[in-house]
Design a protein around this motif. Structure first.
Motif, mmCIF file in Angstrom:
data_model
loop_
_atom_site.group_PDB
_atom_site.id
_atom_site.type_symbol
_atom_site.label_atom_id
_atom_site.label_comp_id
_atom_site.label_asym_id
_atom_site.label_seq_id
_atom_site.Cartn_x
_atom_site.Cartn_y
_atom_site.Cartn_z
ATOM 1 N N LYS A 162 -78.258 -82.358 77.939
ATOM 2 C CA LYS A 162 -76.933 -82.136 77.995
ATOM 3 C C LYS A 162 -76.244 -82.581 76.917
ATOM 4 N N VAL A 163 -75.569 -81.537 76.230
ATOM 5 C CA VAL A 163 -74.873 -81.704 75.054
ATOM 6 C C VAL A 163 -73.152 -81.701 75.033
ATOM 7 N N VAL A 164 -72.725 -82.962 74.076
ATOM 8 C CA VAL A 164 -71.344 -83.043 73.939
ATOM 9 C C VAL A 164 -71.234 -82.748 72.492
ATOM 10 N N ARG A 165 -70.559 -81.608 72.259
ATOM 11 C CA ARG A 165 -70.123 -81.201 70.981
ATOM 12 C C ARG A 165 -68.681 -81.994 70.363
ATOM 13 N N MET A 166 -68.858 -82.702 69.561
ATOM 14 C CA MET A 166 -67.460 -83.383 69.183
ATOM 15 C C MET A 166 -67.095 -83.082 67.711
ATOM 16 N N ASN A 167 -65.838 -82.889 67.570
ATOM 17 C CA ASN A 167 -65.164 -82.592 66.158
ATOM 18 C C ASN A 167 -64.268 -83.980 65.926
ATOM 19 N N TYR A 168 -64.829 -84.631 65.090
ATOM 20 C CA TYR A 168 -63.959 -86.051 64.653
ATOM 21 C C TYR A 168 -63.088 -85.775 63.521
ATOM 22 N N LEU A 169 -61.970 -85.573 63.739
ATOM 23 C CA LEU A 169 -61.048 -85.241 62.551
ATOM 24 C C LEU A 169 -60.861 -86.226 61.821
ATOM 25 N N GLY A 170 -60.617 -86.122 60.314
ATOM 26 C CA GLY A 170 -60.158 -87.129 59.452
ATOM 27 C C GLY A 170 -58.577 -86.943 59.542
ATOM 28 N N ASP A 171 -57.959 -87.607 60.451
ATOM 29 C CA ASP A 171 -56.431 -87.709 60.555
ATOM 30 C C ASP A 171 -55.705 -88.757 60.251
ATOM 31 N N TRP A 172 -56.039 -89.578 59.878
ATOM 32 C CA TRP A 172 -55.346 -90.692 59.489
ATOM 33 C C TRP A 172 -55.832 -91.641 58.066
ATOM 34 N N GLY A 173 -54.731 -92.362 57.651
ATOM 35 C CA GLY A 173 -55.183 -92.923 56.472
ATOM 36 C C GLY A 173 -54.072 -92.616 55.269
ATOM 37 N N PHE A 174 -54.237 -93.088 54.182
ATOM 38 C CA PHE A 174 -53.362 -92.746 53.006
ATOM 39 C C PHE A 174 -52.987 -91.543 52.730
ATOM 40 N N GLN A 175 -54.034 -90.761 52.759
ATOM 41 C CA GLN A 175 -53.874 -89.295 52.594
ATOM 42 C C GLN A 175 -52.414 -88.708 53.446
ATOM 43 N N GLY A 177 -50.212 -90.584 54.390
ATOM 44 C CA GLY A 177 -48.632 -91.037 54.109
ATOM 45 C C GLY A 177 -48.215 -90.104 52.676
ATOM 46 N N LEU A 178 -49.226 -89.939 52.010
ATOM 47 C CA LEU A 178 -48.819 -88.649 50.651
ATOM 48 C C LEU A 178 -48.352 -87.542 51.514
ATOM 49 N N LEU A 179 -48.764 -87.119 52.469
ATOM 50 C CA LEU A 179 -48.483 -85.744 52.985
ATOM 51 C C LEU A 179 -47.179 -85.932 53.546
ATOM 52 N N GLY A 180 -46.922 -86.953 54.549
ATOM 53 C CA GLY A 180 -45.714 -87.010 55.165
ATOM 54 C C GLY A 180 -44.590 -87.396 54.196
ATOM 55 N N ALA A 181 -44.652 -88.069 53.038
ATOM 56 C CA ALA A 181 -43.763 -88.388 52.138
ATOM 57 C C ALA A 181 -43.510 -87.181 51.078
ATOM 58 N N GLY A 182 -44.626 -86.400 50.924
ATOM 59 C CA GLY A 182 -44.277 -85.323 49.925
ATOM 60 C C GLY A 182 -43.850 -83.914 50.699
ATOM 61 N N PHE A 183 -43.819 -83.922 51.982
ATOM 62 C CA PHE A 183 -43.180 -82.662 52.564
ATOM 63 C C PHE A 183 -42.043 -82.459 52.457
ATOM 64 N N SER A 184 -41.065 -83.630 52.435
ATOM 65 C CA SER A 184 -39.765 -83.341 52.380
ATOM 66 C C SER A 184 -39.541 -82.967 50.906
ATOM 67 N N LYS A 185 -40.168 -83.097 49.981
ATOM 68 C CA LYS A 185 -39.819 -82.783 48.568
ATOM 69 C C LYS A 185 -40.560 -81.427 48.158
ATOM 70 N N PHE A 186 -42.009 -81.243 48.775
ATOM 71 C CA PHE A 186 -42.618 -80.072 48.326
ATOM 72 C C PHE A 186 -42.708 -79.037 49.474
ATOM 73 N N GLY A 187 -42.567 -79.311 50.742
ATOM 74 C CA GLY A 187 -42.667 -78.660 51.816
ATOM 75 C C GLY A 187 -41.785 -77.573 52.062
ATOM 76 N N SER A 237 -43.907 -87.373 64.986
ATOM 77 C CA SER A 237 -43.608 -86.172 65.318
ATOM 78 C C SER A 237 -44.164 -85.206 64.135
ATOM 79 N N LEU A 238 -43.771 -85.484 63.064
ATOM 80 C CA LEU A 238 -44.295 -84.861 61.769
ATOM 81 C C LEU A 238 -45.916 -84.581 61.711
ATOM 82 N N TRP A 239 -46.397 -85.841 61.969
ATOM 83 C CA TRP A 239 -47.917 -86.067 61.845
ATOM 84 C C TRP A 239 -48.455 -85.296 62.862
ATOM 85 N N THR A 240 -48.036 -85.151 64.253
ATOM 86 C CA THR A 240 -48.536 -84.494 65.291
ATOM 87 C C THR A 240 -48.470 -83.038 65.084
ATOM 88 N N HIS A 241 -47.225 -82.670 64.572
ATOM 89 C CA HIS A 241 -47.225 -81.361 64.114
ATOM 90 C C HIS A 241 -48.172 -80.735 63.238
#
Length: 578
Positions: A162-175, A177-187, A237-241
């Motif tokens: 019996k197999v469980v296929r898991m996708n463990y997303l890299g969805d946390w950390g300083f990167q 923070g960069l994306l959230g801070a930068g989206f208001s300026k470059f997004g 909310s922005l991160w979830t989106h």
């Protein structure tokens, strides 16, 4: 099937050596088919089974003595010796009837019901693979993780796990923070809707470059990450989106690759439990402070005079790191699933990370860590598209489909299909998978579009071409429900060679399962494909009598069953026309 013949051989040898049949079976091997060379069907290496039965004589003499005590019968037509082994040739009529009957009876399960696989522990297998970082490009490295993980999951399922296929997303950390801070300026919201992954990556590249030059931008990123950590509604909310958009886009690519996941998780799910890990490390006296006030775990062995080996598990501000969240995830899965094995599929640059992860889990008394395994793979060079530059995985799939469509249009023998683009996609993906799986997974390799898309040679295109050709041939078969046939109709050398190759299928599965290296299965299927094409040229169907045609079509059907099933284990969807 090989299992039946192994049992007959084992039964006779067991009576002489007084060794249980079950112990003998793993040492009885189907002989690999060699071009233009007559070989026996099975061999038994005497050194591995004779123990103290014979005097201290050479392996050659042991083989001669054992062979002299064995006798041919209705199943074994000839007994001989080779280099330290006893050889066995099976009655040809029985070989033909038994193999074709077994394949017709077992279908896709042929080779997986073997005694060789019966003692392999079956249970719950977790496979973590693909695992892209959602703020970064879904690059070609994720292609390797995705198709290798999918292959391992397919293989484990095929043998009864019996197999469980898991996708463990890299969805946390300083990167983030960069994306959230930068989206208001470059997004740009419109670009985010039009091409989410590409635009997120564009923003990330710009803000990262600015942060390297501007401390204020770096501080803004840290502030945004702190808001996320504290659950600020706007930041969450922005991160979830961003996360939801990424998963939605990835799912489209996974669908094209024929992959699906039972569970999407990510580092974000373990940001709180990571603090529990830090507390647990403290309570067990394993957490130390470094000179710069970070939290570390000493992994050096007692008496080791080398430089100390340690793993950093906590920042100086007390927040968790990637490895801390990985420890939390592993412990959570141990408690939630009670798995029998967990396999992580990542590139070899993370070898040190997993060594530390497993060592820390062991120090924490998590005995299930012994059931964890890291399957590593190397890097790929040369997989640029015609546009050049850095590429998304989707670009690679588009390129494979586009090139294959062009090749199909330029080939006179191409058959009309209802959806040429879909056929081209399946063939192109087969080409990518086979090119990737031909060597050791841990090795780096240079991808070559021209080589990968050749219709001859050991390529995915060749496997698809062979399968489509067999499918077309079997359209002539009107009485496929009738299993009865005359073995006299199938005495051609090309038939015998192919059946001998089919005898080896369970051994190839066994070796592939043991090492988790798809190259064994790829090599086997290539050999089967070449034998099938020789037989196709040699054994005419249309000009034959109904009796001969039926027997030959049953033979070709057996090849197609094994070829299609092996391709599916690799993650390839066989095509019927091309």
């Amino acid at each position: 099937m090989a299992g039946h013949f192994r049992r007959v051989i084992a039964e006779q040898v067991s009576q002489i050596l007084r060794v249980p049949e079950k112990e003998l079976i793993p040492h009885i091997h189907a002989v690999q088919v060699l071009k233009k060379q007559l070989t026996p069907d099975f061999k038994l290496f005497v050194n591995s089974v004779t123990k103290d039965y014979f005097d201290a004589v050479s392996h050659k003499e042991k083989a001669h003595r054992l062979a002299g005590k064995l006798s041919s019968n209705s199943v074994i037509s000839e007994i001989g010796t080779g280099q330290g082994c006893v050889t066995f040739t099976i009655n040809r009529d029985l070989l033909i009837k038994r193999v074709l009957h077994e394949i017709a009876q077992d279908g896709p399960k042929y080779g997986f019901n073997s005694e060789l696989l019966s003692d392999i522990p079956k249970g719950l297998t977790l496979v973590e693979y693909s695992s892209p970082n959602i703020a970064k490009k879904f690059h070609v490295g994720h292609l390797r993780s995705t198709i290798i993980g999918n292959f391992i999951a397919n293989l484990k399922e095929a043998v009864g796990n019996k197999v469980v296929r898991m996708n463990y997303l890299g969805d946390w950390g300083f990167q983030f923070g960069l994306l959230g801070a930068g989206f208001s300026k470059f997004g740009c919201s419109e670009k985010l809707r039009a091409y989410p992954l590409e635009h997120l990556f564009e923003v990330y590249v710009k803000v990262n470059a600015e942060a390297e030059q501007d401390e204020e931008m770096k501080q803004c990123a840290q502030d945004f990450m702190q808001k996320l950590e504290n659950g600020d509604p706007e930041a969450v909310s922005l991160w979830t989106h961003f996360r939801d958009l990424s998963i939605e886009e990835y799912s489209k690519v996974y669908k094209r690759l024929g992959c699906q996941f039972d569970e999407y998780s990510g580092e974000s799910l373990y940001k709180e439990k990571a603090q529990d890990v830090i507390n647990l490390l403290k309570s067990k006296g394993l957490l130390q402070k470094s000179s710069n006030d970070t939290g570390i775990v000493d992994l050096s062995k007692p008496g080791d005079r080398e430089l100390s080996n340690y793993s950093t598990v906590m920042r100086s501000d007390g927040t968790s790191l990637y490895i801390t969240r990985d420890i939390a995830a592993a412990i959570d899965r141990m408690e939630k699933y009670g798995f029998d094995e967990m396999i992580y599929v990542t590139d070899k640059s993370q070898e040190g990370h997993f060594e530390h992860l497993f060592q820390i889990l062991k120090l924490l008394g998590k005995e299930q860590v012994d059931r964890c395994q890291h399957v590593m793979f190397g890097r790929v060079q040369g997989m640029q598209t015609r546009r050049g530059g850095v590429i998304f995985l989707e670009d690679v799939l588009d390129e494979a489909r586009s090139r294959m469509l062009q090749n199909m249009a330029n080939t006179e023998t191409s058959k009309a299909t209802e959806d040429p683009a879909d056929v081209a996609e399946k063939i192109g993906i087969a080409a990518l998978i086979v090119q990737d799986f031909k060597g050791l997974l841990v090795s780096d390799y240079c991808f070559n579009w021209s080589q990968a898309l050749q219709s001859c040679g050991d390529t995915g295109v060749f496997l698809q071409y062979t399968h489509a050709r067999l499918h077309s041939l079997l359209d002539l078969w009107e009485s496929r429900e009738e299993e009865a046939f005359d073995a006299v109709c199938l005495q051609d050398p090309c038939v015998i060679l192919t059946l001998k190759h089919l005898l080896r299928y369970d051994e190839v599965i066994f070796k592939t399962l043991k090492d988790l290296q798809p190259r064994y299965l790829v090599s086997y299927l290539m050999g089967l494909g070449h034998l099938a094409n020789v037989a196709h040229h040699t054994l005419r169907v249309k000009e034959s009598s109904p009796e001969v045609a039926h027997a030959r079509l049953l033979f070709f059907y057996s090849i197609q069953v094994v070829l299609a099933n092996g391709m599916k284990v690799l993650g390839i969807t066989p095509v019927d026309k091309m």
